[in-house]
Motif scaffolding. Structure first.
Motif, PDB file in Angstrom:
ATOM      1  N   GLU A  89       0.830  -1.207   0.000  1.00 37.57           N
ATOM      2  CA  GLU A  89       0.000   0.000   0.000  1.00 37.57           C
ATOM      3  C   GLU A  89       0.867   1.262   0.000  1.00 37.57           C
ATOM      4  N   ASP A  90       0.283   2.332  -0.468  1.00 37.91           N
ATOM      5  CA  ASP A  90       0.969   3.618  -0.550  1.00 37.91           C
ATOM      6  C   ASP A  90       1.335   4.128   0.837  1.00 37.91           C
ATOM      7  N   ILE A  91       2.478   4.790   0.937  1.00 40.09           N
ATOM      8  CA  ILE A  91       2.972   5.265   2.222  1.00 40.09           C
ATOM      9  C   ILE A  91       2.037   6.280   2.869  1.00 40.09           C
ATOM     10  N   GLU A  92       1.389   7.128   2.058  1.00 38.46           N
ATOM     11  CA  GLU A  92       0.480   8.135   2.600  1.00 38.46           C
ATOM     12  C   GLU A  92      -0.814   7.512   3.097  1.00 38.46           C
ATOM     13  N   ASP A  93      -1.279   6.462   2.427  1.00 35.65           N
ATOM     14  CA  ASP A  93      -2.480   5.763   2.892  1.00 35.65           C
ATOM     15  C   ASP A  93      -2.221   5.111   4.249  1.00 35.65           C
ATOM     16  N   ALA A  94      -1.064   4.483   4.380  1.00 39.70           N
ATOM     17  CA  ALA A  94      -0.704   3.851   5.650  1.00 39.70           C
ATOM     18  C   ALA A  94      -0.566   4.897   6.751  1.00 39.70           C
ATOM     19  N   ARG A  95       0.013   6.033   6.409  1.00 41.70           N
ATOM     20  CA  ARG A  95       0.199   7.094   7.401  1.00 41.70           C
ATOM     21  C   ARG A  95      -1.143   7.663   7.858  1.00 41.70           C
ATOM     22  N   SER A  96      -2.071   7.847   6.942  1.00 36.64           N
ATOM     23  CA  SER A  96      -3.377   8.403   7.279  1.00 36.64           C
ATOM     24  C   SER A  96      -4.114   7.531   8.282  1.00 36.64           C
ATOM     25  N   ILE A  97      -4.101   6.217   8.034  1.00 36.23           N
ATOM     26  CA  ILE A  97      -4.783   5.297   8.942  1.00 36.23           C
ATOM     27  C   ILE A  97      -4.055   5.239  10.284  1.00 36.23           C
ATOM     28  N   LYS A  98      -2.735   5.273  10.249  1.00 35.68           N
ATOM     29  CA  LYS A  98      -1.946   5.282  11.484  1.00 35.68           C
ATOM     30  C   LYS A  98      -2.309   6.493  12.342  1.00 35.68           C
ATOM     31  N   MET A  99      -2.384   7.664  11.733  1.00 36.09           N
ATOM     32  CA  MET A  99      -2.692   8.882  12.472  1.00 36.09           C
ATOM     33  C   MET A  99      -4.143   8.904  12.954  1.00 36.09           C
ATOM     34  N   ALA A 100      -5.047   8.372  12.144  1.00 34.41           N
ATOM     35  CA  ALA A 100      -6.458   8.357  12.532  1.00 34.41           C
ATOM     36  C   ALA A 100      -6.703   7.455  13.732  1.00 34.41           C
ATOM     37  N   LEU A 101      -5.911   6.399  13.865  1.00 32.20           N
ATOM     38  CA  LEU A 101      -6.077   5.465  14.972  1.00 32.20           C
ATOM     39  C   LEU A 101      -5.518   6.009  16.288  1.00 32.20           C
ATOM     40  N   MET A 102      -4.647   7.000  16.212  1.00 36.19           N
ATOM     41  CA  MET A 102      -3.950   7.501  17.393  1.00 36.19           C
ATOM     42  C   MET A 102      -4.915   7.983  18.482  1.00 36.19           C
ATOM     43  N   GLY A 103      -5.835   8.869  18.138  1.00 34.81           N
ATOM     44  CA  GLY A 103      -6.737   9.434  19.132  1.00 34.81           C
ATOM     45  C   GLY A 103      -7.710   8.433  19.720  1.00 34.81           C
ATOM     46  N   PRO A 104      -8.492   7.738  18.884  1.00 31.39           N
ATOM     47  CA  PRO A 104      -9.462   6.778  19.426  1.00 31.39           C
ATOM     48  C   PRO A 104      -8.833   5.679  20.271  1.00 31.39           C
ATOM     49  N   LEU A 105      -7.717   5.123  19.826  1.00 30.78           N
ATOM     50  CA  LEU A 105      -7.081   4.040  20.575  1.00 30.78           C
ATOM     51  C   LEU A 105      -6.487   4.538  21.887  1.00 30.78           C
ATOM     52  N   SER A 106      -6.032   5.786  21.906  1.00 26.54           N
ATOM     53  CA  SER A 106      -5.514   6.358  23.157  1.00 26.54           C
ATOM     54  C   SER A 106      -6.624   6.435  24.194  1.00 26.54           C
ATOM     55  N   GLY A 107      -7.797   6.891  23.755  1.00 29.42           N
ATOM     56  CA  GLY A 107      -8.932   6.977  24.675  1.00 29.42           C
ATOM     57  C   GLY A 107      -9.360   5.619  25.181  1.00 29.42           C
ATOM     58  N   ILE A 108      -9.404   4.634  24.285  1.00 30.08           N
ATOM     59  CA  ILE A 108      -9.794   3.281  24.677  1.00 30.08           C
ATOM     60  C   ILE A 108      -8.766   2.678  25.634  1.00 30.08           C
ATOM     61  N   GLY A 109      -7.491   2.817  25.290  1.00 36.30           N
ATOM     62  CA  GLY A 109      -6.434   2.248  26.120  1.00 36.30           C
ATOM     63  C   GLY A 109      -6.380   2.868  27.502  1.00 36.30           C
ATOM     64  N   ASP A 110      -6.492   4.199  27.577  1.00 35.56           N
ATOM     65  CA  ASP A 110      -6.484   4.880  28.878  1.00 35.56           C
ATOM     66  C   ASP A 110      -7.662   4.437  29.733  1.00 35.56           C
ATOM     67  N   SER A 111      -8.825   4.298  29.092  1.00 42.66           N
ATOM     68  CA  SER A 111     -10.027   3.895  29.834  1.00 42.66           C
ATOM     69  C   SER A 111      -9.874   2.484  30.394  1.00 42.66           C
ATOM     70  N   ILE A 112      -9.351   1.569  29.584  1.00 47.92           N
ATOM     71  CA  ILE A 112      -9.194   0.182  30.026  1.00 47.92           C
ATOM     72  C   ILE A 112      -8.150   0.078  31.142  1.00 47.92           C
ATOM     73  N   ALA A 113      -6.987   0.688  30.919  1.00 47.86           N
ATOM     74  CA  ALA A 113      -5.876   0.517  31.854  1.00 47.86           C
ATOM     75  C   ALA A 113      -6.059   1.331  33.137  1.00 47.86           C
ATOM     76  N   GLN A 114      -6.376   2.623  32.994  1.00 45.43           N
ATOM     77  CA  GLN A 114      -6.389   3.519  34.145  1.00 45.43           C
ATOM     78  C   GLN A 114      -7.722   3.555  34.874  1.00 45.43           C
ATOM     79  N   PHE A 115      -8.812   3.349  34.151  1.00 48.04           N
ATOM     80  CA  PHE A 115     -10.127   3.456  34.784  1.00 48.04           C
ATOM     81  C   PHE A 115     -10.865   2.120  34.859  1.00 48.04           C
ATOM     82  N   GLY A 116     -10.225   1.063  34.376  1.00 52.46           N
ATOM     83  CA  GLY A 116     -10.860  -0.239  34.426  1.00 52.46           C
ATOM     84  C   GLY A 116     -10.048  -1.245  35.210  1.00 52.46           C
TER      85      GLY A 116
END
Length: 271
Positions: A89-116
């Motif tokens: 896959e194109d490098i920019e396509d991979a980068r876009s998905i990588k960056m889009a996952l950053m925020g949502p996964l951070s929220g999920i991970g923090d909630s599971i680890a710190q508040f669960g």
């Protein structure tokens, strides 16, 4: 896009997940987890581009940029991105998905680890400790390590399975998915900018009314009526310009913002 002759195996994805334990070891205010992220995926990149050193260099430089995600969720991202690279896959396509996952996964991970998980085990083993159970502190520590290990490995495996299946079935639509990911990323960043960038102008003046009363007119209230959070947006745009166009480092930006904040506060033009 060429998806044949894949070079990575499940073992490579799990290896990247394990290497993400060192994600924070090179944390800095220029790239945050950027160096650690590249360290996590580097063996996979070397295997994919073993015959093309220029491609390897390009991908390595592209992944040393700013990144900040919950460490326990990082393997999901590394697996997804390695799967995209392995499928050509194109490098920019991979980068876009990588960056889009950053925020949502951070929220999920923090909630599971710190508040669960952490509060759950804290409650269990604190009660045991109060009852005189000497193993309670070590039990808490062991439980946290094991549970976080399971989450990390599971995220790496899930990212591998999801990434390869999605790319196989949606290979012709990756560019559209990438564009959608860009939109999500921009929306999240815009929301964060208006929420966490705090700036206001405390300047106000008093006008004398015809009936002898005084009316206080605040400049910040006028700006908020024109466009709420206007000053926060302007500051964000300026910082983006300095990073993108002028290649300013984070430390230089911090020095500038601290100087502006202190001077603005002393002069009474910023609050």
């Amino acid at each position: 896009m060429e998806s044949k002759n894949l070079k990575l195996t499940q073992k490579d994805y799990i290896g990247a997940a394990l290497r993400s334990y060192l994600l924070q070891n090179s944390f800095n205010y220029n790239s945050y987890q950027g160096i650690g992220y590249l360290y996590s995926i580097m063996p996979g990149l070397q295997k994919i581009y073993a015959d093309d050193q220029e491609q390897l260099k390009e991908k390595a430089l592209a992944n040393i940029e700013f990144y900040n995600v919950n460490p326990h969720m990082a393997p999901f991202v590394t697996s997804m991105q390695l799967a995209m690279y392995d499928h050509g896959e194109d490098i920019e396509d991979a980068r876009s998905i990588k960056m889009a996952l950053m925020g949502p996964l951070s929220g999920i991970g923090d909630s599971i680890a710190q508040f669960g998980i952490a509060p759950l085990f804290s409650t269990i083993f604190a009660g045991l400790a109060m009852d005189g159970m000497g193993f309670a502190p070590m039990g808490f520590w062991t439980s946290m390590l094991v549970s976080m290990f399971i989450i990390k490995i599971s995220m790496g495996y899930l990212g591998f399975k999801l990434g390869t299946s999605i790319i196989d079935t949606l290979s012709t639509k990756i560019s559209k998915i990438s564009a959608a990911a860009n939109i999500v990323g921009v929306t999240v960043i815009a929301g964060l900018a208006t929420t966490f960038v705090k700036a206001n102008i405390p300047i106000q003046y008093v006008s004398q009314m015809a009936d002898g009363t005084e009316q206080v007119v605040a400049l910040q209230e006028i700006l908020d009526k024109i466009m709420p959070k206007l000053l926060s947006v302007v500051i964000t745009i300026i910082v983006y310009y300095l990073i993108k166009k002028r290649n300013w480092t984070t430390y230089r930006l911090l020095a500038l913002l601290f100087t502006i904040g202190i001077l603005g506060s002393v002069l009474g033009v910023l609050g």
